[in-house]
Scaffold this motif. Structure first.
Motif, PDB file in Angstrom:
ATOM      1  N   ASP A  68      74.898  46.744   1.993  1.00 40.68           N
ATOM      2  CA  ASP A  68      75.286  45.636   1.132  1.00 40.68           C
ATOM      3  C   ASP A  68      74.882  44.302   1.755  1.00 40.68           C
ATOM      4  N   ALA A  69      75.092  44.148   3.051  1.00 34.96           N
ATOM      5  CA  ALA A  69      74.732  42.896   3.717  1.00 34.96           C
ATOM      6  C   ALA A  69      73.222  42.676   3.677  1.00 34.96           C
ATOM      7  N   LEU A  70      72.426  43.738   3.907  1.00 33.56           N
ATOM      8  CA  LEU A  70      70.970  43.590   3.911  1.00 33.56           C
ATOM      9  C   LEU A  70      70.444  43.281   2.511  1.00 33.56           C
ATOM     10  N   VAL A  71      70.942  43.973   1.494  1.00 26.35           N
ATOM     11  CA  VAL A  71      70.475  43.738   0.122  1.00 26.35           C
ATOM     12  C   VAL A  71      70.796  42.310  -0.309  1.00 26.35           C
ATOM     13  N   ARG A  72      72.004  41.848   0.003  1.00 20.42           N
ATOM     14  CA  ARG A  72      72.375  40.485  -0.390  1.00 20.42           C
ATOM     15  C   ARG A  72      71.539  39.446   0.353  1.00 20.42           C
ATOM     16  N   GLN A  73      71.230  39.714   1.622  1.00 19.24           N
ATOM     17  CA  GLN A  73      70.427  38.776   2.398  1.00 19.24           C
ATOM     18  C   GLN A  73      69.011  38.660   1.825  1.00 19.24           C
ATOM     19  N   ILE A  74      68.389  39.808   1.569  1.00 17.35           N
ATOM     20  CA  ILE A  74      67.037  39.775   0.999  1.00 17.35           C
ATOM     21  C   ILE A  74      67.056  39.188  -0.408  1.00 17.35           C
ATOM     22  N   GLY A  75      68.084  39.531  -1.188  1.00 17.99           N
ATOM     23  CA  GLY A  75      68.181  38.999  -2.543  1.00 17.99           C
ATOM     24  C   GLY A  75      68.343  37.487  -2.561  1.00 17.99           C
ATOM     25  N   GLN A  76      69.167  36.955  -1.657  1.00 22.97           N
ATOM     26  CA  GLN A  76      69.344  35.512  -1.601  1.00 22.97           C
ATOM     27  C   GLN A  76      68.053  34.817  -1.198  1.00 22.97           C
ATOM     28  N   SER A  77      67.304  35.434  -0.289  1.00 23.88           N
ATOM     29  CA  SER A  77      66.058  34.839   0.175  1.00 23.88           C
ATOM     30  C   SER A  77      64.976  34.852  -0.907  1.00 23.88           C
ATOM     31  N   ARG A  78      64.840  35.980  -1.619  1.00 22.21           N
ATOM     32  CA  ARG A  78      63.741  36.125  -2.576  1.00 22.21           C
ATOM     33  C   ARG A  78      64.130  35.790  -4.012  1.00 22.21           C
ATOM     34  N   LEU A  79      65.367  36.077  -4.409  1.00 25.54           N
ATOM     35  CA  LEU A  79      65.759  35.941  -5.815  1.00 25.54           C
ATOM     36  C   LEU A  79      66.760  34.825  -6.063  1.00 25.54           C
ATOM     37  N   GLY A  80      67.244  34.182  -5.000  1.00 24.39           N
ATOM     38  CA  GLY A  80      68.319  33.209  -5.157  1.00 24.39           C
ATOM     39  C   GLY A  80      67.959  32.011  -6.008  1.00 24.39           C
ATOM     40  N   ALA A  81      66.668  31.679  -6.099  1.00 24.25           N
ATOM     41  CA  ALA A  81      66.270  30.485  -6.845  1.00 24.25           C
ATOM     42  C   ALA A  81      66.415  30.655  -8.352  1.00 24.25           C
ATOM     43  N   PHE A  82      66.466  31.883  -8.850  1.00 22.56           N
ATOM     44  CA  PHE A  82      66.499  32.082 -10.306  1.00 22.56           C
ATOM     45  C   PHE A  82      67.511  33.137 -10.729  1.00 22.56           C
ATOM     46  N   THR A  83      68.427  33.534  -9.860  1.00 19.92           N
ATOM     47  CA  THR A  83      69.460  34.499 -10.231  1.00 19.92           C
ATOM     48  C   THR A  83      70.835  33.884 -10.029  1.00 19.92           C
ATOM     49  N   ALA A  84      71.823  34.465 -10.711  1.00 23.24           N
ATOM     50  CA  ALA A  84      73.201  33.998 -10.577  1.00 23.24           C
ATOM     51  C   ALA A  84      73.729  34.354  -9.192  1.00 23.24           C
ATOM     52  N   PRO A  85      74.671  33.570  -8.664  1.00 23.35           N
ATOM     53  CA  PRO A  85      75.174  33.849  -7.312  1.00 23.35           C
ATOM     54  C   PRO A  85      75.959  35.154  -7.205  1.00 23.35           C
ATOM     55  N   ASP A  86      76.601  35.591  -8.304  1.00 24.94           N
ATOM     56  CA  ASP A  86      77.394  36.822  -8.258  1.00 24.94           C
ATOM     57  C   ASP A  86      76.495  38.041  -8.403  1.00 24.94           C
ATOM     58  N   VAL A  87      76.689  39.018  -7.530  1.00 21.71           N
ATOM     59  CA  VAL A  87      75.940  40.271  -7.555  1.00 21.71           C
ATOM     60  C   VAL A  87      76.923  41.403  -7.824  1.00 21.71           C
ATOM     61  N   THR A  88      76.627  42.208  -8.808  1.00 23.55           N
ATOM     62  CA  THR A  88      77.500  43.327  -9.156  1.00 23.55           C
ATOM     63  C   THR A  88      77.127  44.543  -8.326  1.00 23.55           C
ATOM     64  N   THR A  89      78.129  45.190  -7.744  1.00 22.60           N
ATOM     65  CA  THR A  89      77.934  46.433  -6.999  1.00 22.60           C
ATOM     66  C   THR A  89      78.659  47.560  -7.724  1.00 22.60           C
ATOM     67  N   ALA A  90      78.067  48.717  -7.707  1.00 21.22           N
ATOM     68  CA  ALA A  90      78.654  49.887  -8.358  1.00 21.22           C
ATOM     69  C   ALA A  90      78.182  51.131  -7.631  1.00 21.22           C
ATOM     70  N   SER A  91      78.993  52.186  -7.718  1.00 31.09           N
ATOM     71  CA  SER A  91      78.635  53.498  -7.181  1.00 31.09           C
ATOM     72  C   SER A  91      78.687  54.504  -8.316  1.00 31.09           C
ATOM     73  N   VAL A  92      77.703  55.386  -8.358  1.00 33.00           N
ATOM     74  CA  VAL A  92      77.566  56.325  -9.464  1.00 33.00           C
ATOM     75  C   VAL A  92      77.219  57.691  -8.891  1.00 33.00           C
ATOM     76  N   THR A  93      77.837  58.731  -9.432  1.00 32.63           N
ATOM     77  CA  THR A  93      77.514  60.091  -9.024  1.00 32.63           C
ATOM     78  C   THR A  93      76.568  60.715 -10.045  1.00 32.63           C
ATOM     79  N   ALA A  94      76.065  61.851  -9.697  1.00 31.91           N
ATOM     80  CA  ALA A  94      75.309  62.633 -10.671  1.00 31.91           C
ATOM     81  C   ALA A  94      76.277  63.199 -11.718  1.00 31.91           C
ATOM     82  N   THR A  95      75.743  63.717 -12.804  1.00 33.07           N
ATOM     83  CA  THR A  95      76.606  64.329 -13.807  1.00 33.07           C
ATOM     84  C   THR A  95      77.216  65.608 -13.237  1.00 33.07           C
ATOM     85  N   LEU A  96      78.511  65.783 -13.479  1.00 34.64           N
ATOM     86  CA  LEU A  96      79.274  66.902 -12.927  1.00 34.64           C
ATOM     87  C   LEU A  96      79.893  67.705 -14.060  1.00 34.64           C
TER      88      LEU A  96
END
Length: 593
Positions: free
Chosen positions: A137-165
């Motif tokens: 999470d820390a690495l993704v947010r760091q890279i996202g802020q560096s590359r995408l921060g100029a044109f994306t909203a500050p809030d980043v949604t995180t989610a976890s998903v399993t395969a169909t069971l």
């Protein structure tokens, strides 16, 4: 009588008055009586122009202003139209077409050794999974802020998903009704983020279990699942885990549905339960929502349960403009490159996780770049023609002004004034007009560009793109067209000087000859080029009316079109201007009579 005559004859004559010597002349007199005209005479010419020819000067200034506004309006209007088109495309593509989503799927968990056997207790596995998730999470947010921060909203949604069971039990009763099959998919969100986008129909949001509790974790089910499977708040649901007979139980804490099916927050996931047709029946997949700690605990207790971690970066369309869209597309590519090269090797695992990036933003922006390049070309072609007409008007007004002052100019030339002195006076007047037009033109051009967009683009279309008045006003910045304003002012001043140059070369004798009979006529008037251009334009429009436009010719298989179709608008404007210049003196003479 003789004596008197003798006395008068012998009387000395009165001496002549002393003549001043050249070296005793007043130095100021040489300024006016020399062989060359004084520079102050040019000032008198300028003052005379302002006193007697202010109307023509005002008309010339208006023409320069029109030239500046035209040059400034074209780039501003192109910018506004391009951004309206860009916003329309981004909104039409939907959330999945403009947002950036990263999915990390584990091949094994961090608590497995290279031989596929657990290395610790489920509690150790949970701690290892939590640490790994935090690092990712820390690495993704760091890279996202560096590359995408100029044109994306500050809030980043995180989610976890399993395969169909496999959906196994409802309150210890079988959940499968033959021939239909039911499966479940476990999802986990941060409900401080997701809550405002959800309508809770019954119950409450999932709450984390106390430490050491053995109760089933809280879960949310959709309204469709509650109705189709007759599930209520408080019921217990059990799903199977791949690779064994282990079951995972959850307790229904609430029933919910999304506020909007196309909500940007869910990035294309609408949670609709749509049956999938199978050969022997139908398959229903039901989403079951948990909180993040509960899903991590389930994954730690069931090592064979594969999970995916999602991060969603929300693109803000209003922060992407036609001027920055190429840079935004490059930043998306760089973001994908950095994620693919850094995230899989963040932790030393036997099998690095698989990283997938889902976005269409870069491809969408590059397609818009190609479209705008085609849209702006005809606009600039028309603007150049209108600019030529504006400069022609400026030259005509300057010519009338010079003609009104032709005698004064010729007198100055006869008294020694150089052509540069005369040109300097008109250059001074033209420069003042040009500076005023360069200062006012960009602001007027901004107003004109916004008005043109509102006139030609329907209000419903603007509302559909999400373009507001503030957005258009912010894009139509006068500071962005300073260079076109200076170019337009320079062209206007140049038109004034060109019109002055002919008169600045004549002395009084040449002026009198020219007054008696004009010796120099424009070449286009001598060779009747204006009439020839008018005939060519008539032929072009006859060709257009008989054989159709470009679209009709393309449908008929004609790959090459007549060059007259492309040249006709420009030639028509030029011919019209020249014909007006030919008819204007005649009309003015009739009006004077």
């Amino acid at each position: 009588m003789a004596a008197k005559s003798t006395d008068q004859a012998t009387k000395p004559l009165a001496p002549n008055p002393p003549q001043p010597q050249p070296d005793t002349l007043d130095p100021s007199a040489t300024l006016w009586r020399g062989n060359r005209a004084s520079p102050i005479a040019v000032v008198h010419l300028v003052r005379g122009n302002l006193r007697h020819g202010w109307r023509l000067l005002l008309a010339a200034g208006l023409g320069i202003l029109v030239a500046v506004v035209l040059l400034c309006t074209v780039p501003l209007y192109s910018t506004l139209v391009g951004n309206v088109q860009l916003q329309s495309v981004l909104n039409a593509r939907g959330p999945a077409g403009r947002n950036v989503e990263i999915v990390v799927a584990d091949n094994d968990h961090a608590f497995f050794n290279p031989y596929g056997k657990p290395t610790g207790t489920p509690q150790d596995a949970l701690v290892a999974l939590q640490n790994k998730t935090q690092q990712e999470d820390a690495l993704v947010r760091q890279i996202g802020q560096s590359r995408l921060g100029a044109f994306t909203a500050p809030d980043v949604t995180t989610a976890s998903v399993t395969a169909t069971l496999p959906f196994a039990l409802i309150n210890d009763q079988p959940a499968v009704l033959s021939p239909n099959q039911a499966q479940a998919q476990l999802l986990a969100y941060d409900y401080t983020q997701a809550g405002p986008h959800m309508s809770l129909l019954a119950g409450h949001f999932p709450q984390p279990l106390p430490a050491g509790s053995t109760d089933p974790p809280d879960a949310l089910i959709t309204l469709a699942m509650a109705q189709q499977r007759n599930v209520h708040v408080g019921d217990t649901l059990s799903v199977g885990v791949p690779g064994g007979s282990q079951l995972v139980a959850v307790r229904v804490a609430g029933v919910w549905q999304p506020n909007q099916l196309d909500d940007n927050f869910w990035n294309g996931r609408n949670f609709a339960t749509v049956p999938i047709d199978l050969a022997n029946g139908q398959l229903f997949i039901y989403p079951i929502l948990l909180d993040q700690p509960s899903l991590q605990a389930i994954a730690a207790n069931a090592p064979s349960l594969g999970t995916e971690r999602h991060w969603i970066f929300y693109a803000d369309p209003t922060r992407i403009t036609s001027a920055t869209m190429s840079t935004v597309a490059d930043q998306v590519i760089q973001f994908e490159h950095d994620i693919n090269n850094q995230l899989p090797y963040l932790t030393a695992e036997a099998a690095p996780p698989q990283v997938h990036i889902f976005t269409q933003l870069d491809a969408t922006l590059r397609s818009v770049v190609a479209q705008l390049a085609l849209i702006t070309q005809p606009l600039f072609a028309v603007a150049i023609q209108l600019e030529g007409l504006a400069l022609l008007f400026v030259g005509a007004m300057a010519g009338l002004l010079v003609e009104a002052q032709a005698l004064e100019i010729a007198t100055l030339r006869s008294r020694g004034a150089s052509g540069w002195q005369v040109l300097g006076g008109y250059a001074l007047q033209g420069s003042v007009l040009g500076i005023a037009a360069a200062l006012a033109g960009p602001w007027l051009a901004a107003l004109v560009a916004v008005a043109l967009v509102r006139s030609f683009v329907p209000a419903a279309a603007l509302d559909a793109t999400g373009v507001s008045s503030g957005f258009l006003t912010g894009l139509a910045r006068p500071s962005a067209v300073i260079v076109p304003a200076l170019v337009g002012a320079a062209l206007g001043v140049g038109a004034v000087l060109v019109a002055t140059w002919q008169a600045a070369r004549m002395d009084v004798l040449a002026f009198r000859r020219e007054q008696g009979r004009a010796n120099h006529q424009p070449f286009w008037r001598r060779f009747y080029l204006d009439i020839a251009l008018a005939v060519i334009c008539v032929l072009a429009y006859v060709d257009l009316s008989l054989f159709g436009g470009l679209g009709a010719r393309t449908e008929l298989g004609q790959t090459a079109s007549s060059p007259l179709l492309f040249a006709a608008p420009a030639l028509l404007l030029l011919a019209g201007g020249l014909l007006v210049l030919r008819a204007f003196p005649v009309a003015a003479g009739l009006g004077a009579r």
